[in-house]
Design a protein around this motif. Structure first.
Motif, PDB file in Angstrom:
ATOM      1  N   GLY A 256      14.813 -10.668 -18.633  1.00  7.84           N
ATOM      2  CA  GLY A 256      14.202 -10.316 -19.892  1.00  7.84           C
ATOM      3  C   GLY A 256      12.821  -9.699 -19.753  1.00  7.84           C
ATOM      4  O   GLY A 256      12.238  -9.662 -18.657  1.00  7.84           O
ATOM      5  N   PRO A 257      12.259  -9.221 -20.868  1.00 11.96           N
ATOM      6  CA  PRO A 257      10.992  -8.469 -20.815  1.00 11.96           C
ATOM      7  C   PRO A 257       9.780  -9.297 -20.397  1.00 11.96           C
ATOM      8  O   PRO A 257       8.842  -8.761 -19.813  1.00 11.96           O
ATOM      9  N   ILE A 258       9.769 -10.601 -20.706  1.00  8.45           N
ATOM     10  CA  ILE A 258       8.602 -11.427 -20.350  1.00  8.45           C
ATOM     11  C   ILE A 258       8.493 -11.548 -18.833  1.00  8.45           C
ATOM     12  O   ILE A 258       7.417 -11.352 -18.245  1.00  8.45           O
ATOM     13  N   CYS A 259       9.616 -11.860 -18.184  1.00  2.72           N
ATOM     14  CA  CYS A 259       9.610 -11.942 -16.715  1.00  2.72           C
ATOM     15  C   CYS A 259       9.353 -10.567 -16.099  1.00  2.72           C
ATOM     16  O   CYS A 259       8.702 -10.468 -15.058  1.00  2.72           O
ATOM     17  N   ALA A 260       9.854  -9.501 -16.746  1.00  3.54           N
ATOM     18  CA  ALA A 260       9.634  -8.150 -16.225  1.00  3.54           C
ATOM     19  C   ALA A 260       8.147  -7.806 -16.234  1.00  3.54           C
ATOM     20  O   ALA A 260       7.635  -7.204 -15.294  1.00  3.54           O
ATOM     21  N   LYS A 261       7.445  -8.204 -17.305  1.00  2.00           N
ATOM     22  CA  LYS A 261       6.006  -7.941 -17.367  1.00  2.00           C
ATOM     23  C   LYS A 261       5.258  -8.754 -16.317  1.00  2.00           C
ATOM     24  O   LYS A 261       4.290  -8.273 -15.715  1.00  2.00           O
ATOM     25  N   THR A 262       5.704  -9.977 -16.080  1.00  2.00           N
ATOM     26  CA  THR A 262       5.100 -10.798 -15.029  1.00  2.00           C
ATOM     27  C   THR A 262       5.287 -10.150 -13.663  1.00  2.00           C
ATOM     28  O   THR A 262       4.355 -10.086 -12.856  1.00  2.00           O
ATOM     29  N   VAL A 263       6.503  -9.659 -13.403  1.00  4.11           N
ATOM     30  CA  VAL A 263       6.780  -8.987 -12.132  1.00  4.11           C
ATOM     31  C   VAL A 263       5.917  -7.736 -11.986  1.00  4.11           C
ATOM     32  O   VAL A 263       5.347  -7.475 -10.918  1.00  4.11           O
ATOM     33  N   SER A 264       5.813  -6.951 -13.045  1.00  3.64           N
ATOM     34  CA  SER A 264       4.991  -5.739 -13.006  1.00  3.64           C
ATOM     35  C   SER A 264       3.528  -6.074 -12.705  1.00  3.64           C
ATOM     36  O   SER A 264       2.857  -5.369 -11.940  1.00  3.64           O
ATOM     37  N   THR A 265       3.032  -7.156 -13.290  1.00  5.65           N
ATOM     38  CA  THR A 265       1.644  -7.567 -13.058  1.00  5.65           C
ATOM     39  C   THR A 265       1.424  -7.965 -11.606  1.00  5.65           C
ATOM     40  O   THR A 265       0.420  -7.578 -10.989  1.00  5.65           O
ATOM     41  N   VAL A 266       2.361  -8.711 -11.036  1.00  3.42           N
ATOM     42  CA  VAL A 266       2.221  -9.133  -9.634  1.00  3.42           C
ATOM     43  C   VAL A 266       2.351  -7.932  -8.704  1.00  3.42           C
ATOM     44  O   VAL A 266       1.691  -7.858  -7.660  1.00  3.42           O
ATOM     45  N   LEU A 267       3.202  -6.965  -9.074  1.00  2.00           N
ATOM     46  CA  LEU A 267       3.330  -5.754  -8.266  1.00  2.00           C
ATOM     47  C   LEU A 267       2.029  -4.958  -8.237  1.00  2.00           C
ATOM     48  O   LEU A 267       1.619  -4.442  -7.190  1.00  2.00           O
TER      49      LEU A 267
ATOM     50  N   SER B  16       0.815  -1.207   0.000  1.00  2.00           N
ATOM     51  CA  SER B  16       0.000   0.000   0.000  1.00  2.00           C
ATOM     52  C   SER B  16       0.846   1.252   0.000  1.00  2.00           C
ATOM     53  O   SER B  16       0.418   2.295  -0.487  1.00  2.00           O
ATOM     54  N   ARG B  17       2.085   1.179   0.530  1.00  5.78           N
ATOM     55  CA  ARG B  17       2.933   2.355   0.611  1.00  5.78           C
ATOM     56  C   ARG B  17       4.076   2.313  -0.392  1.00  5.78           C
ATOM     57  O   ARG B  17       4.980   3.115  -0.326  1.00  5.78           O
ATOM     58  N   MET B  18       4.057   1.325  -1.285  1.00  2.74           N
ATOM     59  CA  MET B  18       5.158   1.199  -2.224  1.00  2.74           C
ATOM     60  C   MET B  18       5.138   2.344  -3.219  1.00  2.74           C
ATOM     61  O   MET B  18       4.118   2.623  -3.835  1.00  2.74           O
ATOM     62  N   SER B  19       6.257   3.011  -3.378  1.00  4.30           N
ATOM     63  CA  SER B  19       6.339   4.167  -4.257  1.00  4.30           C
ATOM     64  C   SER B  19       6.558   3.731  -5.697  1.00  4.30           C
ATOM     65  O   SER B  19       6.923   2.590  -5.992  1.00  4.30           O
ATOM     66  N   THR B  20       6.328   4.668  -6.599  1.00  8.38           N
ATOM     67  CA  THR B  20       6.556   4.409  -8.019  1.00  8.38           C
ATOM     68  C   THR B  20       8.018   4.097  -8.293  1.00  8.38           C
ATOM     69  O   THR B  20       8.337   3.270  -9.155  1.00  8.38           O
ATOM     70  N   SER B  21       8.918   4.745  -7.562  1.00 13.15           N
ATOM     71  CA  SER B  21      10.347   4.504  -7.775  1.00 13.15           C
ATOM     72  C   SER B  21      10.725   3.068  -7.443  1.00 13.15           C
ATOM     73  O   SER B  21      11.541   2.459  -8.139  1.00 13.15           O
ATOM     74  N   VAL B  22      10.132   2.509  -6.383  1.00 14.64           N
ATOM     75  CA  VAL B  22      10.401   1.115  -6.034  1.00 14.64           C
ATOM     76  C   VAL B  22       9.870   0.199  -7.128  1.00 14.64           C
ATOM     77  O   VAL B  22      10.544  -0.755  -7.551  1.00 14.64           O
ATOM     78  N   HIS B  23       8.664   0.478  -7.594  1.00 17.68           N
ATOM     79  CA  HIS B  23       8.057  -0.325  -8.667  1.00 17.68           C
ATOM     80  C   HIS B  23       8.948  -0.313  -9.904  1.00 17.68           C
ATOM     81  O   HIS B  23       9.242  -1.363 -10.496  1.00 17.68           O
ATOM     82  N   GLN B  24       9.403   0.860 -10.309  1.00 14.39           N
ATOM     83  CA  GLN B  24      10.249   0.971 -11.502  1.00 14.39           C
ATOM     84  C   GLN B  24      11.558   0.215 -11.326  1.00 14.39           C
ATOM     85  O   GLN B  24      12.035  -0.462 -12.245  1.00 14.39           O
ATOM     86  N   LEU B  25      12.158   0.317 -10.147  1.00 15.41           N
ATOM     87  CA  LEU B  25      13.435  -0.343  -9.906  1.00 15.41           C
ATOM     88  C   LEU B  25      13.289  -1.855  -9.951  1.00 15.41           C
ATOM     89  O   LEU B  25      14.112  -2.555 -10.563  1.00 15.41           O
ATOM     90  N   VAL B  26      12.243  -2.384  -9.316  1.00 19.64           N
ATOM     91  CA  VAL B  26      12.044  -3.834  -9.296  1.00 19.64           C
ATOM     92  C   VAL B  26      11.817  -4.365 -10.712  1.00 19.64           C
ATOM     93  O   VAL B  26      12.401  -5.380 -11.105  1.00 19.64           O
ATOM     94  N   VAL B  27      10.985  -3.685 -11.488  1.00 20.12           N
ATOM     95  CA  VAL B  27      10.728  -4.120 -12.869  1.00 20.12           C
ATOM     96  C   VAL B  27      11.991  -4.015 -13.712  1.00 20.12           C
ATOM     97  O   VAL B  27      12.287  -4.900 -14.533  1.00 20.12           O
ATOM     98  N   SER B  28      12.781  -2.950 -13.506  1.00 18.89           N
ATOM     99  CA  SER B  28      14.026  -2.792 -14.251  1.00 18.89           C
ATOM    100  C   SER B  28      15.026  -3.890 -13.910  1.00 18.89           C
ATOM    101  O   SER B  28      15.714  -4.419 -14.796  1.00 18.89           O
TER     102      SER B  28
END
Length: 504
Positions: free
Chosen positions: A47-58, A28-40
């Motif tokens: 690779g991009p497929i796993c990155a999209k999966t991570v973004s979806t779970v986030l 609930s308190r996760m910032s956009t910067s944390v989200h961007q860093l984890v996906v990056s």
């Protein structure tokens, strides 16, 4: 298909240690910067497929397999493979919910994922203490995530055979692997089958899987920062005394405790005799200064027989976090603001007039500095009314520093900085990818020529002079970005692993 769960004692201790960092474990308190860093990070590693999966779970906490398939648009097999890889590398963790018909839900293991930028520090630490071969072993364990001992050693043996002039036996690698295990750098974990893919009755457990134990590295880095902090606040002698207490602690107690184990006065003297005998006559004086310090990092818990002493890590976390916040204020706003901010932190609650007096500044200058820090949210203002009519003339206006809010704010800024550095480095390498590939081919040609006994100067240059200059500029920029990332990661280390307790 098998995925990995963390059920060892070391894993539980690490999970408890990481769970204290509320800013990285609360969705609930996760910032956009944390989200961007984890996906990056996921994109760089998998690779991009796993990155999209991570973004979806986030974006969707506690996602089911069906949810991930629907939102990513990937087929079931692709999602299964991504989840297996991400769980193996501890990007994603899962949990069975329900008794009669259990459903597996997936979440991002933010606590572990955000430690990935620290891996270069882990590798350099092992190389410093155990040599380059141990460094290669640790690199392979980090690269493979949770893996078997044989898989790691076979890969290491292949790497060494192609790069090292000296022959290394498998027995030597096994012995060095066992040394890393005994020192706590690598720990055993348990494999468990995911019920999404197999019925619970077919669960298969094996006890021959290994992973890096981040807890040991955190404890080492904590001790290094603690000793440097004591050295800067006192002197080298005080740092040596604290180092002796920490060495006794590392031999007797686990790494995630808030205080070290007790060291008696005789144990400290014995440790100093073997380390720096010239400090023995001054040991009592150093201990008195450390114990009577306002920081409270070293405490006496018993007076019998010269006393027993402990190091309070919780107090160190507080003081070290304050130190970093003050340093950031100094770099951003200047020396006068640093002086004003330090006074407010020390006094906790203070009026504007008192700040001007203690900082030896004109009232107008102190007011300007205070409200400048207030505008930037480095200070907050609290009103204390002396009468029920809330008259401004009969109200105290007290400044205070919201240290916990600042810690989380600066931590978010650090994550954003790491993300930006990674993106700039990635863009720079992509723009010069052709030159990088040619350089790699040239290096491979030189290596083959050396193995055949051909002098490298007889080979034809693959790169032109202008290409060499362009590539050198690219590498200089990458090196500068790497150094910047190391500096930011050091601050992240202080604000997370050394900031597990609330600052009062």
């Amino acid at each position: 298909k098998a995925v990995v769960s963390t059920q060892s004692t070391g894993a539980q201790n690490l999970d408890r240690f990481l769970s204290q960092r509320s800013e990285v474990t609360s969705y609930s308190r996760m910032s956009t910067s944390v989200h961007q860093l984890v996906v990056s990070l996921a994109d760089d590693l998998f690779g991009p497929i796993c990155a999209k999966t991570v973004s979806t779970v986030l974006q969707n906490c506690n996602s089911t397999l069906k949810d991930i398939i629907e939102k990513t648009g990937f087929d079931r097999r692709t999602v299964n493979q991504c989840l297996c890889v991400l769980v193996k590398h501890r990007f994603i963790q899962y949990e069975e919910v329900g008794e009669k018909q259990p459903i597996t839900r997936y979440t991002i293991d933010l606590g572990h994922t955000l430690t990935l930028p620290l891996y270069p520090l882990f590798v350099s630490m092992v190389k410093e203490h155990h040599g380059s071969i141990a460094e290669i072993i640790l690199e392979e364990v980090l690269h493979q995530g949770i893996t078997t001992k044989d898989a790691v050693l076979e890969t290491c043996l292949g790497r060494l055979a192609s790069t090292s002039k000296e022959s290394i036996s498998m027995d030597s690698l096994k012995s060095l692997f066992d040394v890393l295990v005994s020192r706590g750098y690598i720990e055993k974990t348990i494999q468990d089958s995911d019920p999404t893919y197999e019925p619970p009755a077919k669960k298969n457990r094996t006890n021959n899987l290994w992973r890096v134990n981040s807890n040991t590295f955190y404890a080492y880095l904590r001790d290094v920062h603690l000793i440097d902090f004591i050295k800067n606040r006192f002197d080298d002698g005080a740092a040596d005394v604290v180092s002796v207490i920490l060495n006794i602690n590392s031999q007797l107690e686990g790494d995630v405790a808030q205080v070290s184990s007790a060291a008696t006065y005789d144990q400290i003297l014995h440790g100093l005799k073997s380390k720096k005998a010239e400090l023995v006559p001054f040991a009592k004086s150093y201990l008195d200064v450390l114990v009577n310090s306002d920081m409270g990092i070293v405490k006496m818990i018993e007076e019998f027989g010269g006393g027993s002493f402990i190091v309070h890590f919780g107090k160190f976390y507080e003081e070290y976090t304050k130190h970093h916040i003050r340093s950031i204020v100094k770099e951003r706003f200047g020396l006068k603001c640093h002086r004003v901010f330090s006074i407010v932190v020390a006094q906790k609650m203070i009026e504007q007039k008192q700040v001007a007096e203690l900082a030896l500044l004109p009232y107008k200058d102190a007011k300007e500095l205070l409200y400048g820090l207030y505008t930037e949210n480095f200070l907050e203002l609290q009103e204390l009314h002396r009468t029920p009519d809330f008259s401004p003339l009969r109200t105290f206006y007290l400044f205070h520093a919201p240290l916990e809010k600042l810690r989380q704010k600066l931590l978010s800024t650090c994550y954003k900085a790491v993300f930006n550095l990674m993106e700039v480095r990635k863009r720079n390498l992509n723009e010069n990818s052709r030159l990088v590939e040619k350089s790699l081919r040239a290096d491979a040609a030189v290596l083959q020529a050396t193995q055949k006994g051909i002098p490298p100067d007889q080979l034809e240059d693959i790169l032109t002079r202008s290409e060499k200059q362009q590539l050198a500029g690219c590498m200089r920029l990458v090196k500068t970005l790497d150094l910047g990332e190391i500096s930011v990661v050091d601050t992240i280390l202080a604000l997370t692993h050394f900031g597990t307790t609330q600052i009062s």
